[in-house]
Scaffold this motif. Structure first.
Motif, PDB file in Angstrom:
ATOM      1  N   ASN A  39       0.512  -1.774   0.472  1.00 25.30           N
ATOM      2  CA  ASN A  39      -0.219  -0.134  -0.058  1.00 25.30           C
ATOM      3  C   ASN A  39       1.035   1.691  -0.012  1.00 25.30           C
ATOM      4  O   ASN A  39       0.532   2.396   0.626  1.00 25.30           O
ATOM      5  CB  ASN A  39      -1.368   0.044   1.013  1.00 25.30           C
ATOM      6  CG  ASN A  39       0.260   0.109   2.220  1.00 25.30           C
ATOM      7  OD1 ASN A  39       0.908  -0.680   2.224  1.00 25.30           O
ATOM      8  ND2 ASN A  39      -0.740   0.583   3.114  1.00 25.30           N
ATOM      9  N   GLU A  61      -5.447   1.724   2.432  1.00 23.59           N
ATOM     10  CA  GLU A  61      -5.532   0.563   3.150  1.00 23.59           C
ATOM     11  C   GLU A  61      -5.447  -0.546   2.297  1.00 23.59           C
ATOM     12  O   GLU A  61      -5.059  -1.818   2.662  1.00 23.59           O
ATOM     13  CB  GLU A  61      -6.588   0.901   3.464  1.00 23.59           C
ATOM     14  CG  GLU A  61      -6.967   2.080   4.890  1.00 23.59           C
ATOM     15  CD  GLU A  61      -8.260   1.419   5.466  1.00 23.59           C
ATOM     16  OE1 GLU A  61      -9.036   0.153   5.959  1.00 23.59           O
ATOM     17  OE2 GLU A  61      -8.657   2.914   5.440  1.00 23.59           O
ATOM     18  N   GLN A  62      -5.532  -0.849   0.863  1.00 29.20           N
ATOM     19  CA  GLN A  62      -5.225  -1.445   0.193  1.00 29.20           C
ATOM     20  C   GLN A  62      -4.261  -1.646  -0.912  1.00 29.20           C
ATOM     21  O   GLN A  62      -3.384  -0.775  -0.521  1.00 29.20           O
ATOM     22  CB  GLN A  62      -7.154  -1.550  -1.246  1.00 29.20           C
ATOM     23  CG  GLN A  62      -8.146  -1.855  -0.430  1.00 29.20           C
ATOM     24  CD  GLN A  62      -8.105  -3.284   0.671  1.00 29.20           C
ATOM     25  OE1 GLN A  62      -7.855  -3.773   0.309  1.00 29.20           O
ATOM     26  NE2 GLN A  62      -9.127  -2.633   1.659  1.00 29.20           N
TER      27      GLN A  62
END
Length: 117
Positions: A39, A61-62
């Motif tokens: 990320n 967040e991903q």
């Protein structure tokens, strides 16, 4: 835009079997290279051995699945922002304003600053 990608099995903070997602590429128009690790995205000057400036952005967040640089439409962002960094994950697209600082009035790009928030 030349880019590479790969997955490396490694140790993440959450799961020791979670693959690490890595992407790499160049932004020739601003003379910068970039790389992502999960990320986080890192940007640095590829044609200078003496410039230690590495900009890091970890606002996702991903895991990052794509990165691009786009010119801005005049009047949409602050005047100092001439490009946006487009960061894509599987669930969102984020635009990060990029401010290039001139180096000694020679028309070259000196420092780079990410402007977000």
């Amino acid at each position: 835009l030349a880019a590479g990608s790969g997955e490396i099995s490694g140790s993440n903070a959450g799961d020791a079997h979670q693959p690490v997602v890595c992407l790499t590429g160049l932004f020739p128009s601003i003379r910068r290279a970039w790389a992502t690790v999960d990320n986080a995205v890192f940007i640095w000057k590829f044609d200078s051995e003496t410039d230690p400036n590495v900009v890091q952005y970890e606002g996702q967040e991903q895991a990052i699945s794509a990165v691009a640089l786009a010119p801005v439409k005049p009047g949409v962002f602050w005047e100092a922002i001439q490009h946006v960094l487009v960061i894509c994950t599987s669930v969102e697209v984020t635009l990060v304003g990029i401010v290039m600082q001139s180096k000694g009035g020679r028309g070259g790009y000196g420092g780079l600053e990410a402007s977000y928030g």
